[in-house]
Write an enzyme that holds these catalytic residues in place. Structure first.
Site, mmCIF file in Angstrom:
data_model
loop_
_atom_site.group_PDB
_atom_site.id
_atom_site.type_symbol
_atom_site.label_atom_id
_atom_site.label_comp_id
_atom_site.label_asym_id
_atom_site.label_seq_id
_atom_site.Cartn_x
_atom_site.Cartn_y
_atom_site.Cartn_z
ATOM 1 N N GLU A 139 4.809 0.875 -5.772
ATOM 2 C CA GLU A 139 4.300 1.680 -4.655
ATOM 3 C C GLU A 139 5.025 3.024 -4.574
ATOM 4 O O GLU A 139 4.414 4.045 -4.252
ATOM 5 C CB GLU A 139 4.437 0.907 -3.341
ATOM 6 C CG GLU A 139 3.758 -0.457 -3.327
ATOM 7 C CD GLU A 139 2.297 -0.425 -3.741
ATOM 8 O OE1 GLU A 139 1.612 0.599 -3.503
ATOM 9 O OE2 GLU A 139 1.828 -1.414 -4.326
ATOM 10 N N MET A 187 0.841 -1.193 0.000
ATOM 11 C CA MET A 187 0.000 0.000 0.000
ATOM 12 C C MET A 187 0.872 1.237 0.000
ATOM 13 O O MET A 187 1.794 1.355 0.806
ATOM 14 C CB MET A 187 -0.927 -0.019 1.223
ATOM 15 C CG MET A 187 -1.855 1.171 1.323
ATOM 16 S SD MET A 187 -2.961 1.274 -0.099
ATOM 17 C CE MET A 187 -3.214 3.051 -0.162
#
Length: 853
Positions: free
Chosen positions: A295, A260
């Site tokens: 990411e 994330m």
């Protein structure tokens, strides 16, 4: 089963938020029993919204302790999804909302919001997890700087942005860049960091930290190197520099996704951070390199510029996948990377587009947004960026991206905003191209040929078959990269890009001495299915001589598919001409070993089931399994001498290196070893397993043994050596099940679900067992339905604790319509059993309903 189905959310119903947020201050008082979250949020009316709205705040699973507006306590009464303050109770103009809530991270098994993993506090807020932390307008178009204070006796306290204060039992962080709530992050735990520094092209000194559990710090070096290369690449290729003083990565064992991109504090599934030669394969190293880059690249394509609403998800994900694909091509091999990306696209996204879960890159509605983190949004979304790049050219692509960053920095945007910068930079109308975002399904391009008196003509037509909710399709703008090869193997027409923008298109080539072999869709220039009947000798010519690496591979793949279809449908003997063509590629030292390894790999069981289905046949998974084994044996017998030479030539003595060259040599060597085991037995593989000093070779040797029904001793030895390593044990579970013989797969899976190391609440371990059964088509599609029943039982069980992970794993049923009536009925019965469960989650309910149509 639920009494009432949750209502869908529609793109057409979007309304701007009635209130914006100008300041957020959060205080977390962490406690294993009950964590308190204090929020102070400054709201201002949105000038773009109609006045007089109530204040609606999202919130789920929160115990409200107190709430006030402008210091005056209010008697707010939360409902199941949040709370509402009537417009009449709100001050005119801006106002401060304060609230204190209590949450229980230690019993949060869904792994959304704030939860604990191995004694560590961590968060996952995308897409709608922040509402499980505090009451807030939890939507991506509300962007604001965050100020965070964390109070805890844990030694490491992290959040987004830059550290602004620290003392005994507390730390404060400030993120100066406006961000939506889904990018909020917090980590607290007893962690250790690998540290480094990076100086940006703007002169900023950035502290880099990778935080892991004690004992894992020796496995972070490759991830740190990948991060620094990603930062440098983004500056050089896209002109994007990092914008904070610190960049933190944290490895977490319990995580639903891969990673994330939270601003300045990326949280990763540990499997995509930790690597050593002894515990990680070449594939693991490549995945770490790619996901670290992905990411990091989100810092600009996702964080600085985000999506207005979740329907625009591909705006950030498709673009960032394309960027990580470019990066990996630069780091390794563009040809090999492109082939791998297309294989992934076909295995995941074409399968999705061809079944009941088909949806556009920008969906029109959803019930649970977590169900739309799909191959269509990510991988097909990346293909759309690639096509735009091809259509407008390198200079205009860069100009469009520069304009995008300059115009929309700090904004929440739409696909329309994205298309507009390309129209402006390229000076052309792209309204037809926008249909790629709006139409589901994989287009089919059919090609026929004419040849007469030196003139060669190609006729192309396009169609897209109906998909759920979209019975009619409009023609798309399809870039078709095309070249011609002469019968002597020389290129007679270099690559040109045709634009197939209507139902059909014809193109002619004059003054040719002989009929050429067309090389169509070079570089896989568009995500389409190509229907083109070529003779086997023409495909063999392309395999030997095509100057486009992807189409050279594609020619070999088409030959293999044709041979396997004949074995499945007609019980034919494998074609010696195909094996001879493979042999010529195998010994061609000019070719990249990684490319040769890919050509040697037969199409997967699922690939063959899909291609048989497309050809109008009902695939039999068990017959496909045995056909692949038969062709594998024929290749091994026909090329035994050459395979033996490759095993010797491709040895990589000396210290292990994860670089592309060494990885390619190991890939070819292990492919040769696996093939030869089908002819000469497993002695060589067993010897390599015993002496291997790296996981790539140990796992490859073990796999070679398992595929010939051997390897029991190695299975026990692998467990004895690696039982204490949680990530390696995922491989131990998955390898056995995914390679099990059809008549043993379900029984073995059942046995391993009873193993003391099967922690089914851990997403990685659940995927390594139940997900691995789905990755063994012949075993999962047991004619008696045992595989379906076992999978359904575990999906129901997991849905009660982690709906997101359960719903994603349920896609193992998505191809049910391609099989015979008996298997269809058995799969439908299990889907209906899941659907009828009393405590079915919203995630699983939507997924099953879509699969059942």
């Amino acid at each position: 089963m639920r009494d009432t189905a949750p209502l869908p959310v529609y793109l057409a119903d979007y309304q701007p938020p009635p209130f914006l947020v100008s300041d957020v201050r959060l205080t977390f008082r962490l406690s294993s029993g009950a964590t308190r979250v204090l929020s102070e949020i400054r709201f201002i009316p949105n000038p773009d919204a109609a006045p007089g709205h109530d204040l609606r705040l999202d919130g789920e699973g929160l115990r409200l302790i107190s709430a006030s507006i402008e210091g005056q306590p209010i008697a707010a009464r939360p409902d199941a999804t949040g709370l509402t303050i009537p417009a009449a109770d709100l001050p005119k103009g801006g106002f401060a909302w304060r609230a204190e809530v209590e949450i229980a991270p230690d019993i949060n098994t869904a792994l959304e919001g704030l939860y604990t993993s191995g004694g560590m506090y961590c968060t996952q807020c995308e897409a709608e997890g922040f509402r499980k932390i505090t009451f807030y307008p939890d939507r991506p178009d509300v962007m604001v700087p965050f100020h965070v204070r964390i109070e805890s006796d844990l030694p490491v306290l992290l959040s987004n942005g830059n550290p602004t204060g620290r003392g005994p039992g507390w730390a404060e962080w400030t993120d100066p860049h406006p961000k939506p709530s889904y990018l909020f992050a917090l980590v607290a735990g007893d962690l250790v960091a690998t540290t480094d520094r990076f100086t940006t092209c703007e002169g900023r000194e950035v502290a880099l930290n990778i935080w892991v559990r004690h004992g894992d710090e020796d496995k972070t070096g490759f991830a740190m190197d990948a991060l620094k290369r990603s930062m440098a690449w983004d500056e050089q290729v896209y002109g994007r520099a990092y914008d904070l003083d610190v960049f933190n990565i944290v490895a977490v064992d319990d995580f639903n996704m891969g990673a994330m991109e939270n601003k300045g504090l990326n949280i990763f599934n540990a499997r995509y951070v930790l690597a050593s030669p002894e515990t990680a394969t070449d594939g693991d190293y490549a995945s770490i390199e790619r996901i670290i880059a992905h990411e990091y690249f989100h810092n600009w394509t996702g964080n600085r510029i985000t999506c207005r609403d979740w329907f625009q998800l591909s705006l950030k994900e498709g673009l960032t996948v394309y960027r990580d694909q470019q990066f990996m091509g630069d780091m390794r091999s563009h040809a090999v990377k492109r082939i791998e990306d297309v294989l992934t696209l076909r295995a995941r996204q074409f399968r999705e587009d061809g079944g009941p879960l088909a949806h556009p890159v920008r969906p029109e509605s959803y019930v649970e947004i977590n169900n739309f983190y799909t191959a269509t949004v990510y991988e097909k979304g990346a293909e759309l960026i690639r096509m735009l790049h091809l259509l407008v050219g390198e200079d205009r692509y860069r100009a469009a991206l520069d304009l995008y960053f300059a115009r929309h920095d700090g904004q929440a945007c739409t696909i329309e905003d994205w298309i507009a910068v390309f129209e402006e930079a390229a000076g052309r109308d792209l309204s037809q191209f926008k249909r790629w975002y709006e139409q589901a399904g994989t287009p089919v391009v059919t090609v026929t040929e004419d040849w007469a008196e030196g003139r060669y003509t190609l006729h192309l037509t396009q169609r897209t078959d109906p998909t759920p909710g979209q019975p009619l399709k409009e023609p798309l703008l399809i870039p078709v990269a095309l070249g011609l090869i002469g019968p002597d193997g020389q290129e007679v027409a270099p690559t040109q890009v045709l634009e197939l923008d209507g139902p059909s298109l014809s193109v002619s080539f004059d003054n040719l001495a002989a009929r050429p072999v067309p090389s169509i869709l070079r570089g896989f220039s568009a995500p389409v299915i190509l229907e083109h009947r070529l003779k086997a000798q023409d495909r063999a010519l392309a395999l030997a001589h095509d100057t486009d690496p992807f189409n050279r591979f594609e020619a070999g793949r088409a030959l293999a598919r044709a041979v396997l279809h004949d074995v499945v449908l007609q019980d034919a003997a494998p074609d010696p001409a195909y094996i001879a063509a493979l042999g010529r590629v195998l010994v061609d030292d000019v070719l990249d070993p990684a490319f040769r390894a890919l050509v040697l790999r037969l199409p997967s069981q699922d690939d063959l089931a899909a291609s048989l289905n497309e050809a109008g046949h009902t695939p039999d998974p068990v017959a496909i399994y045995h056909a692949r084994a038969r062709v594998t044996r024929a290749i091994a017998e026909g090329l035994a001498a050459e395979l033996g030479q490759i095993i010797d030539q491709m040895d990589t003595p000396g210290p292990f290196s994860p670089d592309a060259e060494a990885a390619g040599r190991r890939a070819l060597r292990l492919q040769a070893l696996a093939l030869l085991a089908h002819h000469q037995g497993g002695a060589q593989a067993a010897a390599l397993f015993a002496r291997a000093d790296n996981m790539t070779e140990q796992l490859g040797a073990w796999a070679a043994l398992l595929t010939i029904g051997d390897g029991a001793a190695q299975t026990r030895a692998f467990y004895r050596r690696w039982s204490a390593d949680r990530l390696v044990m995922d491989k131990w579970f998955a390898m056995q099940i995914s390679l099990a013989a059809p008549d043993h797969a379900v029984a073995l899976t059942t046995e391993l679900t009873r193993h003391p190391d099967f922690n089914w609440r851990n997403p990685n371990r659940f995927r390594a067992v139940i997900g691995a059964l789905g990755a063994n088509p012949a075993g999962f599609h047991d004619p008696g339905g045992a595989g379906y029943r076992l999978a359904a039982e575990w999906l129901i069980r997991l849905d009660g604790v982690n709906p997101q992970a359960a719903a994603r794993t349920a896609t193992m049923f998505e191809t049910w319509t391609r099989y015979d009536a008996n298997r269809q009925a058995l799969m439908q019965a299990e889907l209906r059993r899941i659907e009828s469960h009393d405590a079915l989650s919203r995630d699983m309910g939507e997924m099953v309903a879509r699969m059942l149509g």
